[in-house]
Design a protein around this motif. Structure first.
Motif, PDB file in Angstrom:
ATOM      1  N   ASN A  76       0.837  -1.181   0.000  1.00 47.49           N
ATOM      2  CA  ASN A  76       0.000   0.000   0.000  1.00 47.49           C
ATOM      3  C   ASN A  76       0.887   1.252   0.000  1.00 47.49           C
ATOM      4  N   PRO A  77       0.759   2.126  -1.019  1.00 49.14           N
ATOM      5  CA  PRO A  77       1.625   3.317  -1.080  1.00 49.14           C
ATOM      6  C   PRO A  77       1.368   4.295   0.071  1.00 49.14           C
ATOM      7  N   VAL A  78       0.141   4.339   0.565  1.00 43.48           N
ATOM      8  CA  VAL A  78      -0.158   5.226   1.693  1.00 43.48           C
ATOM      9  C   VAL A  78       0.583   4.740   2.933  1.00 43.48           C
ATOM     10  N   MET A  79       0.563   3.429   3.153  1.00 38.99           N
ATOM     11  CA  MET A  79       1.273   2.870   4.313  1.00 38.99           C
ATOM     12  C   MET A  79       2.775   3.087   4.186  1.00 38.99           C
ATOM     13  N   LYS A  80       3.292   2.919   2.974  1.00 40.01           N
ATOM     14  CA  LYS A  80       4.728   3.153   2.772  1.00 40.01           C
ATOM     15  C   LYS A  80       5.096   4.588   3.111  1.00 40.01           C
ATOM     16  N   LYS A  81       4.244   5.527   2.686  1.00 44.21           N
ATOM     17  CA  LYS A  81       4.500   6.947   2.967  1.00 44.21           C
ATOM     18  C   LYS A  81       4.429   7.217   4.467  1.00 44.21           C
ATOM     19  N   LEU A  82       3.439   6.586   5.147  1.00 43.09           N
ATOM     20  CA  LEU A  82       3.325   6.754   6.608  1.00 43.09           C
ATOM     21  C   LEU A  82       4.559   6.215   7.314  1.00 43.09           C
ATOM     22  N   VAL A  83       5.033   5.060   6.884  1.00 38.98           N
ATOM     23  CA  VAL A  83       6.224   4.463   7.505  1.00 38.98           C
ATOM     24  C   VAL A  83       7.440   5.356   7.273  1.00 38.98           C
ATOM     25  N   GLU A  84       7.607   5.840   6.055  1.00 37.56           N
ATOM     26  CA  GLU A  84       8.736   6.724   5.761  1.00 37.56           C
ATOM     27  C   GLU A  84       8.678   7.991   6.602  1.00 37.56           C
ATOM     28  N   THR A  85       7.481   8.584   6.714  1.00 40.28           N
ATOM     29  CA  THR A  85       7.321   9.797   7.513  1.00 40.28           C
ATOM     30  C   THR A  85       7.627   9.511   8.976  1.00 40.28           C
ATOM     31  N   GLY A  86       7.137   8.387   9.477  1.00 41.96           N
ATOM     32  CA  GLY A  86       7.400   8.010  10.869  1.00 41.96           C
ATOM     33  C   GLY A  86       8.879   7.814  11.133  1.00 41.96           C
ATOM     34  N   GLU A  87       9.556   7.121  10.222  1.00 40.34           N
ATOM     35  CA  GLU A  87      10.997   6.904  10.384  1.00 40.34           C
ATOM     36  C   GLU A  87      11.747   8.231  10.365  1.00 40.34           C
ATOM     37  N   GLU A  88      11.333   9.123   9.471  1.00 42.66           N
ATOM     38  CA  GLU A  88      11.994  10.428   9.380  1.00 42.66           C
ATOM     39  C   GLU A  88      11.805  11.230  10.660  1.00 42.66           C
TER      40      GLU A  88
ATOM     41  N   ILE B 231      11.080  10.089  13.704  1.00 39.34           N
ATOM     42  CA  ILE B 231      11.800   9.454  14.812  1.00 39.34           C
ATOM     43  C   ILE B 231      13.289   9.760  14.714  1.00 39.34           C
ATOM     44  N   GLY B 232      13.817   9.750  13.502  1.00 39.01           N
ATOM     45  CA  GLY B 232      15.226  10.109  13.303  1.00 39.01           C
ATOM     46  C   GLY B 232      15.518  11.520  13.754  1.00 39.01           C
ATOM     47  N   LYS B 233      14.642  12.462  13.397  1.00 44.77           N
ATOM     48  CA  LYS B 233      14.830  13.854  13.817  1.00 44.77           C
ATOM     49  C   LYS B 233      14.752  13.990  15.332  1.00 44.77           C
ATOM     50  N   LEU B 234      13.777  13.277  15.942  1.00 41.59           N
ATOM     51  CA  LEU B 234      13.626  13.327  17.399  1.00 41.59           C
ATOM     52  C   LEU B 234      14.876  12.777  18.089  1.00 41.59           C
ATOM     53  N   ALA B 235      15.380  11.651  17.591  1.00 38.90           N
ATOM     54  CA  ALA B 235      16.584  11.075  18.181  1.00 38.90           C
ATOM     55  C   ALA B 235      17.767  12.025  18.041  1.00 38.90           C
ATOM     56  N   GLN B 236      17.874  12.662  16.886  1.00 39.15           N
ATOM     57  CA  GLN B 236      18.967  13.611  16.667  1.00 39.15           C
ATOM     58  C   GLN B 236      18.856  14.800  17.619  1.00 39.15           C
ATOM     59  N   GLN B 237      17.639  15.310  17.811  1.00 37.57           N
ATOM     60  CA  GLN B 237      17.445  16.429  18.729  1.00 37.57           C
ATOM     61  C   GLN B 237      17.787  16.028  20.161  1.00 37.57           C
ATOM     62  N   LEU B 238      17.348  14.824  20.561  1.00 39.61           N
ATOM     63  CA  LEU B 238      17.629  14.366  21.924  1.00 39.61           C
ATOM     64  C   LEU B 238      19.130  14.212  22.150  1.00 39.61           C
ATOM     65  N   LEU B 239      19.814  13.616  21.177  1.00 42.72           N
ATOM     66  CA  LEU B 239      21.249  13.395  21.338  1.00 42.72           C
ATOM     67  C   LEU B 239      22.056  14.687  21.256  1.00 42.72           C
ATOM     68  N   SER B 240      21.509  15.716  20.662  1.00 38.22           N
ATOM     69  CA  SER B 240      22.216  16.992  20.624  1.00 38.22           C
ATOM     70  C   SER B 240      21.913  17.845  21.858  1.00 38.22           C
ATOM     71  N   ASN B 241      20.954  17.428  22.664  1.00 30.99           N
ATOM     72  CA  ASN B 241      20.593  18.153  23.882  1.00 30.99           C
ATOM     73  C   ASN B 241      21.527  17.721  25.008  1.00 30.99           C
ATOM     74  N   GLU B 242      22.321  18.643  25.488  1.00 29.53           N
ATOM     75  CA  GLU B 242      23.326  18.342  26.524  1.00 29.53           C
ATOM     76  C   GLU B 242      22.690  17.818  27.808  1.00 29.53           C
ATOM     77  N   LYS B 243      21.567  18.403  28.203  1.00 32.06           N
ATOM     78  CA  LYS B 243      20.898  17.960  29.437  1.00 32.06           C
ATOM     79  C   LYS B 243      20.427  16.524  29.317  1.00 32.06           C
TER      80      LYS B 243
END
Length: 130
Positions: A33-45, A47-59
């Motif tokens: 399903n292309p809609v599901m693929k797009k949802l998965v890609e968006t979710g992965e993106e 989560i990646g941004k969130l992880a990057q923000q967390l790891l760049s936060n010194e606290k």
């Protein structure tokens, strides 16, 4: 015969009576399903941004490091207390068992060596008897 509710469930959901089901067999319409693929890609993106923000936060990094170090310290305290309790109950610790296992291995090697020497002596003595 199963109760009426169970029979009704099995009638409504035929996949439920087939036992363990492969993930792709349960939701075949989601796999391509292309809609599901797009949802998965968006979710992965995201989560990646969130992880990057967390790891760049010194606290956050400091908090994680503190948590890990305190967890390791608590584990060390627990291990020490457990060794003391085992000793008080006259039970062997893991280190005691490892030491015993090492001694048994040494004895097995020594016994094997002695066996080989005895076999050699017996083999050398056997032709002399004839």
């Amino acid at each position: 015969m199963p109760p009426r509710r169970v029979r009704r469930f099995l009638q409504d959901f035929p996949l439920a009576r087939q036992g363990p089901i492969r993930e792709d067999a349960r939701f075949p319409m989601l796999k391509n399903n292309p809609v599901m693929k797009k949802l998965v890609e968006t979710g992965e993106e995201r989560i990646g941004k969130l992880a990057q923000q967390l790891l760049s936060n010194e606290k956050f990094v400091t908090a994680v490091q503190t948590l890990v170090s305190r967890s390791l310290a608590a584990k060390g305290t627990l291990d020490s207390a457990l060794r003391s309790a085992l000793s008080a109950a006259n039970l062997p610790s893991t280190a005691d068992l490892e030491q015993l296992r090492s001694k048994v291995d040494d004895l097995e090697r020594l016994l094997s060596s002695v066996e080989g020497k005895v076999d050699t002596l017996l083999a050398a003595k056997a032709p002399q008897k004839k």
